[in-house]
Write an enzyme that holds these catalytic residues in place. Structure first.
Site, PDB file in Angstrom:
ATOM      1  N   ASN A   6      -6.681  15.984 -16.383  1.00  0.00           N
ATOM      2  CA  ASN A   6      -6.918  15.102 -15.421  1.00  0.00           C
ATOM      3  C   ASN A   6      -8.374  14.613 -15.256  1.00  0.00           C
ATOM      4  OD1 ASN A   6      -7.048  13.792 -12.859  1.00  0.00           O
ATOM      5  ND2 ASN A   6      -6.533  15.730 -11.627  1.00  0.00           N
ATOM      6  N   LYS A   8     -10.125  12.575 -13.583  1.00  0.00           N
ATOM      7  CA  LYS A   8     -10.364  12.525 -12.139  1.00  0.00           C
ATOM      8  C   LYS A   8     -11.240  11.142 -12.332  1.00  0.00           C
ATOM      9  CE  LYS A   8      -9.736  17.303 -10.904  1.00  0.00           C
ATOM     10  NZ  LYS A   8      -9.938  18.143  -9.774  1.00  0.00           N
ATOM     11  N   HIS A  95      -1.331  15.120  -6.021  1.00  0.00           N
ATOM     12  CA  HIS A  95      -2.527  15.836  -6.176  1.00  0.00           C
ATOM     13  C   HIS A  95      -3.024  16.555  -5.024  1.00  0.00           C
ATOM     14  CE1 HIS A  95      -6.310  17.841  -7.686  1.00  0.00           C
ATOM     15  NE2 HIS A  95      -5.931  17.605  -8.855  1.00  0.00           N
ATOM     16  N   GLU A  97      -6.059  16.691  -3.871  1.00  0.00           N
ATOM     17  CA  GLU A  97      -7.113  15.831  -3.527  1.00  0.00           C
ATOM     18  C   GLU A  97      -6.668  14.398  -2.964  1.00  0.00           C
ATOM     19  OE1 GLU A  97      -9.254  15.660  -7.144  1.00  0.00           O
ATOM     20  OE2 GLU A  97      -9.873  18.096  -6.995  1.00  0.00           O
ATOM     21  N   GLU A 166      -0.468  24.129  -8.679  1.00  0.00           N
ATOM     22  CA  GLU A 166      -1.919  24.198  -8.495  1.00  0.00           C
ATOM     23  C   GLU A 166      -2.470  24.661  -6.926  1.00  0.00           C
ATOM     24  OE1 GLU A 166      -3.618  20.966 -11.344  1.00  0.00           O
ATOM     25  OE2 GLU A 166      -3.697  20.085  -9.318  1.00  0.00           O
ATOM     26  N   GLY A 172     -11.248  23.824  -9.195  1.00  0.00           N
ATOM     27  CA  GLY A 172     -12.773  23.576  -8.977  1.00  0.00           C
ATOM     28  C   GLY A 172     -13.506  24.628  -8.833  1.00  0.00           C
ATOM     29  N   SER A 208      -8.782  25.689 -12.450  1.00  0.00           N
ATOM     30  CA  SER A 208     -10.007  26.259 -13.067  1.00  0.00           C
ATOM     31  C   SER A 208      -9.373  27.115 -14.508  1.00  0.00           C
ATOM     32  CB  SER A 208     -10.398  27.515 -12.306  1.00  0.00           C
ATOM     33  OG  SER A 208     -11.112  27.106 -11.200  1.00  0.00           O
TER      34      SER A 208
HETATM   35  C1  PEP Z   1      -7.002  19.793 -10.792  1.00  0.00           C
HETATM   36  O1  PEP Z   1      -7.706  19.150 -10.027  1.00  0.00           O
HETATM   37  O2  PEP Z   1      -5.768  19.255 -11.221  1.00  0.00           O
HETATM   38  C2  PEP Z   1      -7.586  21.103 -11.775  1.00  0.00           C
HETATM   39  C3  PEP Z   1      -6.777  21.433 -12.403  1.00  0.00           C
HETATM   40  O3  PEP Z   1      -9.003  20.858 -11.576  1.00  0.00           O
HETATM   41  P1  PEP Z   1      -9.935  22.268 -12.434  1.00  0.00           P
HETATM   42  O4  PEP Z   1      -9.191  22.380 -13.800  1.00  0.00           O
HETATM   43  O5  PEP Z   1     -11.268  21.313 -12.383  1.00  0.00           O
HETATM   44  O6  PEP Z   1      -9.614  23.261 -11.485  1.00  0.00           O
END
Ligand code: PEP
Length: 250
Positions: A6, A8, A95, A97, A166, A172, A208
């Site tokens: 992803n 973003k 997601h 976000e 998630e 993040g 992460s």
């Molecule tokens: C995400 O936002 O889908 C995600 C998994 O981000 P990160 O790997 O940076 O935690």
């Protein structure tokens, strides 16, 4: 296994095309596409470029969101039908976000899943709890509610949905649940789907994921892949993650 990047809202200029070329080069070098599905989810503006670069390689392209409608007066939005035409086969939906910054509800997300399925796009549905919901112990209820909304609206086609667990507090932050915890939630999601009559759904973990922790996460038998944010933007880290997957054929 699914390996989803992803990207973003990152990258200016040639960033996305250079990243796509590097992912392609490394994926082919390691033969990762023989046994795994690699999906790049760039910003919508670069979907066509990424599709063109990866054409014929087996690397798939996904969008980061879709609208609930196929077309119409929805300024600034992009439909599942449009991303299909542009060459996508997948779309991330729900997601955290989007839920947070665009006030997306479970009901709206269920409609977006339906829009994807109408256009032959496989939705990668993100579910997960906040830190407060985890601390209060109600996180499985929250996840069940997020999934149930989608299953209710998509009774016949939910089978085609990929679920990505998630935990919001892991995105993040560098914090990752212990492997038995990830297994507990992904097994819960599999069971919930099976009890609704769906089999063979795929459950990913996201939050992460990096080269150091991906081997353990990929070893969890209830986890069918990873959704990666930050580490998918770095060729070296993403290559390491793909490399780890090559030793985990199942
Ligand atoms: C995400 O936002 O889908 C995600 C998994 O981000 P990160 O790997 O940076 O935690």
């Amino acid at each position: 296994m699914y390996l989803v990047g992803n990207w973003k809202m990152n990258g200016q200029g040639a960033f996305a095309t250079e990243l796509a070329r590097a992912v392609l080069r490394e994926a082919v070098r390691m033969n990762v596409l023989e046994s795994h599905t690699v999906i790049c989810c760039p910003p919508a503006l670069w979907i066509r470029d990424v599709v063109q670069i990866c054409a014929g390689s087996g690397i798939a392209c996904g969008a980061q969101d879709v609208h609930t409608h196929d077309s119409g007066a929805f300024t600034g939005n992009i439909s599942a039908a449009m991303i299909k035409t542009a060459g996508c086969d997948y779309a991330i939906v729900g997601h955290s976000e989007r839920r947070k910054y665009h006030a997306e509800t479970d009901e709206l997300i269920a409609q977006k899943v339906a829009a994807c399925l109408r256009s032959d796009i496989i939705p990668i549905l993100c579910v997960g709890e906040t830190q407060a919901q985890r601390d209060s112990g109600e996180y499985l209820d929250i996840i069940a509610a997020q999934l149930t909304a989608v299953m209710k609206k998509n009774t016949e086609l939910s089978q085609k949905v990929i679920i990505s667990y998630e935990p919001i507090w892991a995105i993040g932050t560098g914090r990752v649940p212990a492997a038995p915890e990830i297994d507990k939630v992904s097994s819960f999601i599999h069971t919930l789907y099976q009890s609704a009559g769906f089999t063979d759904i795929s459950v990913l973990y996201g939050g992460s994921v990096n080269p150091k922790n991906c081997a353990e996460i990929m070893s969890i038998s209830s986890v069918n892949g990873v959704l990666v944010g930050g580490a998918s933007l770095d060729v070296e880290q993403w290559t390491d993650i793909m490399q780890t997957a090559t030793s985990k054929i199942r």
